[in-house]
Design an enzyme around this catalytic site. Structure first.
Site, PDB file in Angstrom:
ATOM      1  N   ILE A 125       0.860  -1.181   0.000  1.00  0.00           N
ATOM      2  CA  ILE A 125       0.000   0.000   0.000  1.00  0.00           C
ATOM      3  C   ILE A 125       0.896   1.230   0.000  1.00  0.00           C
ATOM      4  O   ILE A 125       1.751   1.392   0.871  1.00  0.00           O
ATOM      5  CB  ILE A 125      -0.922   0.021   1.240  1.00  0.00           C
ATOM      6  CG1 ILE A 125      -1.727  -1.289   1.351  1.00  0.00           C
ATOM      7  CG2 ILE A 125      -1.829   1.251   1.208  1.00  0.00           C
ATOM      8  CD1 ILE A 125      -2.619  -1.592   0.172  1.00  0.00           C
ATOM      9  N   GLU A 126       0.693   2.082  -0.968  1.00  0.00           N
ATOM     10  CA  GLU A 126       1.437   3.340  -1.101  1.00  0.00           C
ATOM     11  C   GLU A 126       0.475   4.472  -0.766  1.00  0.00           C
ATOM     12  O   GLU A 126      -0.549   4.623  -1.425  1.00  0.00           O
ATOM     13  CB  GLU A 126       1.952   3.451  -2.532  1.00  0.00           C
ATOM     14  CG  GLU A 126       2.784   4.667  -2.827  1.00  0.00           C
ATOM     15  CD  GLU A 126       3.267   4.692  -4.269  1.00  0.00           C
ATOM     16  OE1 GLU A 126       3.854   5.718  -4.677  1.00  0.00           O
ATOM     17  OE2 GLU A 126       3.036   3.708  -5.030  1.00  0.00           O
ATOM     18  N   VAL A 127       0.783   5.222   0.282  1.00  0.00           N
ATOM     19  CA  VAL A 127      -0.015   6.394   0.646  1.00  0.00           C
ATOM     20  C   VAL A 127       0.767   7.600   0.129  1.00  0.00           C
ATOM     21  O   VAL A 127       1.915   7.823   0.540  1.00  0.00           O
ATOM     22  CB  VAL A 127      -0.219   6.479   2.173  1.00  0.00           C
ATOM     23  CG1 VAL A 127      -0.963   7.773   2.529  1.00  0.00           C
ATOM     24  CG2 VAL A 127      -1.010   5.266   2.663  1.00  0.00           C
TER      25      VAL A 127
END
Length: 131
Positions: A125-127
């Protein structure tokens, strides 16, 4: 010419829907919901903005599905308008390790700064905050 205009939803194959719903709601601020699918079964989903993520159980994927529905095979980039420093504090308070970042990347609309973490199934997951 025919063209695609947007993404309506995507599907994550998960081992434990309750753990995924809790993670995406509690850690990422999405809204957990349920809906009745075309076959009459009740399914779980997460909503944020105008987007939706449907959850399919790995043990009983909803047909039709990908050829190899596997928990932990996704790589998602999610946008935020909050500073990444606030996200770092938020993630630390919830015991979620940041595995990389902040790092400069290029998003669909231009430059972004990103933090990387993993969900309960190991999905990346890339925020990201647009620059």
């Amino acid at each position: 010419m025919l063209k695609i205009t947007a993404i309506d939803h995507l599907v994550l194959t998960v081992a434990d829907p309750a753990a995924s719903l809790a993670f995406y709601a509690d850690v990422l601020g999405m809204t957990a919901s349920s809906f009745v699918a075309g076959d009459g079964t009740t399914r779980s989903a997460l909503t944020f903005g105008a987007q939706k993520i449907n959850l399919h159980m790995a043990a009983a994927p909803f047909a039709p599905h990908a050829d190899h529905p596997t928990p932990g095979s996704a790589d998602l980039c999610l946008l935020t308008d909050a500073p990444l420093a606030a996200w770092q504090d938020h993630l630390a308070a919830r015991g979620v390790p940041v595995i990389a970042g902040p790092v400069a990347r290029t998003g669909a609309s231009g430059p972004i700064m990103s933090l990387y973490l993993r969900d309960p199934d190991g999905n990346l997951i890339e925020v990201s905050q647009p620059l």
